[in-house]
Write a protein that holds these residues in place. Sequence first.
Motif, PDB file in Angstrom:
ATOM      1  N   THR A  26       0.813  -1.211   0.000  1.00  0.00           N
ATOM      2  CA  THR A  26       0.000   0.000   0.000  1.00  0.00           C
ATOM      3  C   THR A  26       0.848   1.264   0.000  1.00  0.00           C
ATOM      4  O   THR A  26       2.008   1.234   0.393  1.00  0.00           O
ATOM      5  CB  THR A  26      -0.934   0.003   1.233  1.00  0.00           C
ATOM      6  N   LYS A  27       0.224   2.359  -0.398  1.00  0.00           N
ATOM      7  CA  LYS A  27       0.800   3.689  -0.240  1.00  0.00           C
ATOM      8  C   LYS A  27       0.108   4.422   0.909  1.00  0.00           C
ATOM      9  O   LYS A  27       0.476   5.529   1.262  1.00  0.00           O
ATOM     10  CB  LYS A  27       0.635   4.498  -1.535  1.00  0.00           C
ATOM     11  N   ASP A  28      -0.879   3.810   1.517  1.00  0.00           N
ATOM     12  CA  ASP A  28      -1.696   4.423   2.562  1.00  0.00           C
ATOM     13  C   ASP A  28      -1.101   4.137   3.941  1.00  0.00           C
ATOM     14  O   ASP A  28      -0.984   2.981   4.347  1.00  0.00           O
ATOM     15  CB  ASP A  28      -3.114   3.864   2.478  1.00  0.00           C
ATOM     16  N   SER A  29      -0.761   5.174   4.685  1.00  0.00           N
ATOM     17  CA  SER A  29      -0.127   4.989   5.997  1.00  0.00           C
ATOM     18  C   SER A  29      -1.050   4.352   7.028  1.00  0.00           C
ATOM     19  O   SER A  29      -0.578   3.798   8.015  1.00  0.00           O
ATOM     20  CB  SER A  29       0.400   6.325   6.521  1.00  0.00           C
ATOM     21  N   ASP A  30      -2.365   4.394   6.814  1.00  0.00           N
ATOM     22  CA  ASP A  30      -3.288   3.771   7.765  1.00  0.00           C
ATOM     23  C   ASP A  30      -3.030   2.280   7.928  1.00  0.00           C
ATOM     24  O   ASP A  30      -3.225   1.719   8.998  1.00  0.00           O
ATOM     25  CB  ASP A  30      -4.741   3.983   7.354  1.00  0.00           C
ATOM     26  N   PHE A  31      -2.589   1.626   6.882  1.00  0.00           N
ATOM     27  CA  PHE A  31      -2.342   0.194   6.963  1.00  0.00           C
ATOM     28  C   PHE A  31      -1.153  -0.124   7.863  1.00  0.00           C
ATOM     29  O   PHE A  31      -1.102  -1.181   8.477  1.00  0.00           O
ATOM     30  CB  PHE A  31      -2.128  -0.406   5.578  1.00  0.00           C
ATOM     31  N   SER A  32      -0.187   0.774   7.937  1.00  0.00           N
ATOM     32  CA  SER A  32       0.959   0.545   8.825  1.00  0.00           C
ATOM     33  C   SER A  32       0.507   0.437  10.271  1.00  0.00           C
ATOM     34  O   SER A  32       1.102  -0.279  11.067  1.00  0.00           O
ATOM     35  CB  SER A  32       1.982   1.671   8.674  1.00  0.00           C
ATOM     36  N   PRO A  49      -3.296 -12.296  14.323  1.00  0.00           N
ATOM     37  CA  PRO A  49      -1.912 -11.896  14.065  1.00  0.00           C
ATOM     38  C   PRO A  49      -1.875 -10.743  13.074  1.00  0.00           C
ATOM     39  O   PRO A  49      -2.779 -10.617  12.245  1.00  0.00           O
ATOM     40  CB  PRO A  49      -1.291 -13.154  13.448  1.00  0.00           C
ATOM     41  N   PRO A  50      -0.857  -9.920  13.178  1.00  0.00           N
ATOM     42  CA  PRO A  50      -0.810  -8.763  12.280  1.00  0.00           C
ATOM     43  C   PRO A  50      -0.483  -9.194  10.855  1.00  0.00           C
ATOM     44  O   PRO A  50       0.272 -10.141  10.644  1.00  0.00           O
ATOM     45  CB  PRO A  50       0.328  -7.919  12.854  1.00  0.00           C
ATOM     46  N   PRO A  51      -1.063  -8.504   9.874  1.00  0.00           N
ATOM     47  CA  PRO A  51      -0.663  -8.781   8.489  1.00  0.00           C
ATOM     48  C   PRO A  51       0.722  -8.201   8.243  1.00  0.00           C
ATOM     49  O   PRO A  51       1.169  -7.303   8.960  1.00  0.00           O
ATOM     50  CB  PRO A  51      -1.713  -8.027   7.669  1.00  0.00           C
ATOM     51  N   LYS A  52       1.398  -8.711   7.268  1.00  0.00           N
ATOM     52  CA  LYS A  52       2.657  -8.107   6.826  1.00  0.00           C
ATOM     53  C   LYS A  52       2.272  -6.909   5.962  1.00  0.00           C
ATOM     54  O   LYS A  52       1.304  -6.955   5.205  1.00  0.00           O
ATOM     55  CB  LYS A  52       3.470  -9.096   5.999  1.00  0.00           C
ATOM     56  N   ILE A  53       3.029  -5.821   6.108  1.00  0.00           N
ATOM     57  CA  ILE A  53       2.754  -4.598   5.356  1.00  0.00           C
ATOM     58  C   ILE A  53       4.003  -4.200   4.573  1.00  0.00           C
ATOM     59  O   ILE A  53       5.099  -4.156   5.130  1.00  0.00           O
ATOM     60  CB  ILE A  53       2.372  -3.422   6.298  1.00  0.00           C
ATOM     61  N   ILE A  54       3.821  -3.898   3.304  1.00  0.00           N
ATOM     62  CA  ILE A  54       4.852  -3.267   2.490  1.00  0.00           C
ATOM     63  C   ILE A  54       4.301  -1.883   2.156  1.00  0.00           C
ATOM     64  O   ILE A  54       3.326  -1.762   1.421  1.00  0.00           O
ATOM     65  CB  ILE A  54       5.161  -4.078   1.218  1.00  0.00           C
ATOM     66  N   HIS A  55       4.896  -0.873   2.782  1.00  0.00           N
ATOM     67  CA  HIS A  55       4.401   0.501   2.659  1.00  0.00           C
ATOM     68  C   HIS A  55       5.283   1.250   1.663  1.00  0.00           C
ATOM     69  O   HIS A  55       6.460   1.488   1.912  1.00  0.00           O
ATOM     70  CB  HIS A  55       4.442   1.170   4.030  1.00  0.00           C
ATOM     71  N   ILE A  56       4.701   1.622   0.543  1.00  0.00           N
ATOM     72  CA  ILE A  56       5.407   2.348  -0.518  1.00  0.00           C
ATOM     73  C   ILE A  56       5.326   3.835  -0.215  1.00  0.00           C
ATOM     74  O   ILE A  56       4.244   4.411  -0.188  1.00  0.00           O
ATOM     75  CB  ILE A  56       4.780   2.065  -1.904  1.00  0.00           C
ATOM     76  N   ARG A  57       6.477   4.453   0.039  1.00  0.00           N
ATOM     77  CA  ARG A  57       6.508   5.882   0.358  1.00  0.00           C
ATOM     78  C   ARG A  57       7.471   6.600  -0.579  1.00  0.00           C
ATOM     79  O   ARG A  57       8.477   7.149  -0.160  1.00  0.00           O
ATOM     80  CB  ARG A  57       6.937   6.076   1.812  1.00  0.00           C
ATOM     81  N   ILE A  58       7.128   6.585  -1.856  1.00  0.00           N
ATOM     82  CA  ILE A  58       8.019   7.199  -2.843  1.00  0.00           C
ATOM     83  C   ILE A  58       7.415   8.440  -3.487  1.00  0.00           C
ATOM     84  O   ILE A  58       8.006   9.009  -4.393  1.00  0.00           O
ATOM     85  CB  ILE A  58       8.425   6.179  -3.935  1.00  0.00           C
ATOM     86  N   MET A  94       4.470   5.838 -13.747  1.00  0.00           N
ATOM     87  CA  MET A  94       4.416   4.372 -13.665  1.00  0.00           C
ATOM     88  C   MET A  94       5.745   3.765 -14.094  1.00  0.00           C
ATOM     89  O   MET A  94       6.181   2.770 -13.532  1.00  0.00           O
ATOM     90  CB  MET A  94       3.273   3.823 -14.520  1.00  0.00           C
ATOM     91  N   ARG A  95       6.387   4.354 -15.060  1.00  0.00           N
ATOM     92  CA  ARG A  95       7.699   3.858 -15.509  1.00  0.00           C
ATOM     93  C   ARG A  95       8.724   3.933 -14.382  1.00  0.00           C
ATOM     94  O   ARG A  95       9.442   2.959 -14.119  1.00  0.00           O
ATOM     95  CB  ARG A  95       8.178   4.656 -16.714  1.00  0.00           C
ATOM     96  N   ASP A  96       8.791   5.074 -13.686  1.00  0.00           N
ATOM     97  CA  ASP A  96       9.738   5.225 -12.576  1.00  0.00           C
ATOM     98  C   ASP A  96       9.359   4.318 -11.405  1.00  0.00           C
ATOM     99  O   ASP A  96      10.228   3.739 -10.760  1.00  0.00           O
ATOM    100  CB  ASP A  96       9.800   6.675 -12.116  1.00  0.00           C
ATOM    101  N   PHE A  97       8.058   4.193 -11.144  1.00  0.00           N
ATOM    102  CA  PHE A  97       7.584   3.303 -10.078  1.00  0.00           C
ATOM    103  C   PHE A  97       8.018   1.863 -10.366  1.00  0.00           C
ATOM    104  O   PHE A  97       8.597   1.191  -9.508  1.00  0.00           O
ATOM    105  CB  PHE A  97       6.063   3.379  -9.958  1.00  0.00           C
ATOM    106  N   HIS A  98       7.752   1.403 -11.565  1.00  0.00           N
ATOM    107  CA  HIS A  98       8.108   0.033 -11.933  1.00  0.00           C
ATOM    108  C   HIS A  98       9.616  -0.185 -11.861  1.00  0.00           C
ATOM    109  O   HIS A  98      10.086  -1.218 -11.374  1.00  0.00           O
ATOM    110  CB  HIS A  98       7.578  -0.300 -13.328  1.00  0.00           C
ATOM    111  N   ILE A 100       9.184  -0.595   4.730  1.00  0.00           N
ATOM    112  CA  ILE A 100       8.878   0.719   4.172  1.00  0.00           C
ATOM    113  C   ILE A 100       9.847   0.975   3.025  1.00  0.00           C
ATOM    114  O   ILE A 100      11.061   0.872   3.194  1.00  0.00           O
ATOM    115  CB  ILE A 100       8.993   1.827   5.233  1.00  0.00           C
ATOM    116  N   VAL A 101       9.273   1.302   1.863  1.00  0.00           N
ATOM    117  CA  VAL A 101      10.067   1.520   0.656  1.00  0.00           C
ATOM    118  C   VAL A 101      10.116   3.018   0.374  1.00  0.00           C
ATOM    119  O   VAL A 101       9.088   3.648   0.134  1.00  0.00           O
ATOM    120  CB  VAL A 101       9.443   0.779  -0.550  1.00  0.00           C
ATOM    121  N   PHE A 102      11.323   3.576   0.426  1.00  0.00           N
ATOM    122  CA  PHE A 102      11.568   4.963   0.054  1.00  0.00           C
ATOM    123  C   PHE A 102      12.311   4.973  -1.274  1.00  0.00           C
ATOM    124  O   PHE A 102      12.809   3.935  -1.722  1.00  0.00           O
ATOM    125  CB  PHE A 102      12.419   5.669   1.120  1.00  0.00           C
ATOM    126  N   LYS A 103      12.432   6.128  -1.889  1.00  0.00           N
ATOM    127  CA  LYS A 103      13.166   6.221  -3.164  1.00  0.00           C
ATOM    128  C   LYS A 103      14.620   5.806  -3.014  1.00  0.00           C
ATOM    129  O   LYS A 103      15.202   5.227  -3.924  1.00  0.00           O
ATOM    130  CB  LYS A 103      13.106   7.650  -3.714  1.00  0.00           C
TER     131      LYS A 103
END
Length: 68
Positions: free
Chosen positions: A5-11, A19-28, A33-37, A58-61
């Motif tokens: 997700t890109k939504d911080s609420d999920f974090s 049990p908690p879900p695993k979260i991959i939080h995209i914060r770029i 779409m080309r740069d994202f991919h 958490i994924v930053f640029k």
Amino acid sequence: MTIVTKDSDFSDRILLSVPPPKIIHIRIGNVSMRDFHALISSVWEDILTLSKEYKLVIVFKDRLEAVN
């Protein structure tokens, strides 16, 4: 279950769910779409490795962070 997700609420869910879900939080920010991919493709294996051990990745640029 893993949520990507890109939504911080999920974090916050890792604190509330049992049990908690695993979260991959995209914060770029807003990128094409080309740069994202390109970014996600270049770090996806590292993201998966961290996700096996940590609840939150958490994924930053310019870096990845992992939280247990």
